[in-house]
Design a protein around this motif. Structure first.
Motif, PDB file in Angstrom:
ATOM      1  N   UNK A  44      97.307  33.727   4.531  1.00 33.46           N
ATOM      2  CA  UNK A  44      98.291  34.228   3.590  1.00 33.46           C
ATOM      3  C   UNK A  44      99.151  35.232   4.330  1.00 33.46           C
ATOM      4  N   UNK A  45     100.420  34.921   4.482  1.00 34.29           N
ATOM      5  CA  UNK A  45     101.304  35.832   5.199  1.00 34.29           C
ATOM      6  C   UNK A  45     102.298  36.466   4.240  1.00 34.29           C
ATOM      7  N   UNK A  46     102.738  37.665   4.599  1.00 31.26           N
ATOM      8  CA  UNK A  46     103.793  38.333   3.859  1.00 31.26           C
ATOM      9  C   UNK A  46     103.361  39.025   2.580  1.00 31.26           C
ATOM     10  N   UNK A  47     102.067  39.248   2.387  1.00 30.87           N
ATOM     11  CA  UNK A  47     101.634  40.002   1.208  1.00 30.87           C
ATOM     12  C   UNK A  47     101.185  41.386   1.663  1.00 30.87           C
ATOM     13  N   UNK A  48     101.153  42.317   0.712  1.00 30.31           N
ATOM     14  CA  UNK A  48     100.683  43.663   1.035  1.00 30.31           C
ATOM     15  C   UNK A  48      99.165  43.671   1.042  1.00 30.31           C
ATOM     16  N   UNK A  49      98.585  44.466   1.879  1.00 30.95           N
ATOM     17  CA  UNK A  49      97.133  44.619   1.884  1.00 30.95           C
ATOM     18  C   UNK A  49      96.476  43.950   3.071  1.00 30.95           C
TER      19      UNK A  49
END
Length: 123
Positions: A44-49
């Protein structure tokens, strides 16, 4: 990193039967884009955390919650602002309720489509 640390957390990897389907579930839940990195692996790319990745595991058996012996492999705590709205969303995405009947608590437990437990927390 502190001078006493040996390592830092890089990625949380979830074993599952279908990495691409589970990556899509978490992309809808957390934001970001599912990305097929290689055969049997998605992330999962581009999410916060903390980064999440998903690995094919032939013969995968989901954890049982609650476990008869009281132990769990692990679970994810996901912070939300509105438990009811978040519950509607995760159920629409294919999550299953595990322990969500007590509406007075500030958390509820679900399983993702592969069976991993996670909590929605308005804590």
């Amino acid at each position: 990193m502190s001078s006493t640390a040996t390592a830092k957390l890089g990625t949380v990897v979830l074993d599952c039967p279908d990495p691409h389907a589970l990556a899509r579930f978490y992309a809808e839940l957390l934001g970001g884009e599912p990305r097929a990195a290689e055969e049997g692996w998605a992330d999962l790319s581009g999410h916060e955390g903390t980064p999440l990745a998903f690995q094919a595991a032939p013969g995968f058996v989901p954890p049982r919650w609650p476990a008869p012996d009281g132990s769990q492999q692990f679970h994810l705590d996901l912070t939300v602002e509105d438990l009811d709205a978040a519950e509607d969303r995760v159920l629409a995405l294919g999550a299953k309720p595990l322990d969500a009947a007590d509406r007075d608590r500030s958390w509820r437990v679900y399983a993702d489509p592969a069976g991993h437990p996670f909590c929605l927390c308005a804590c």
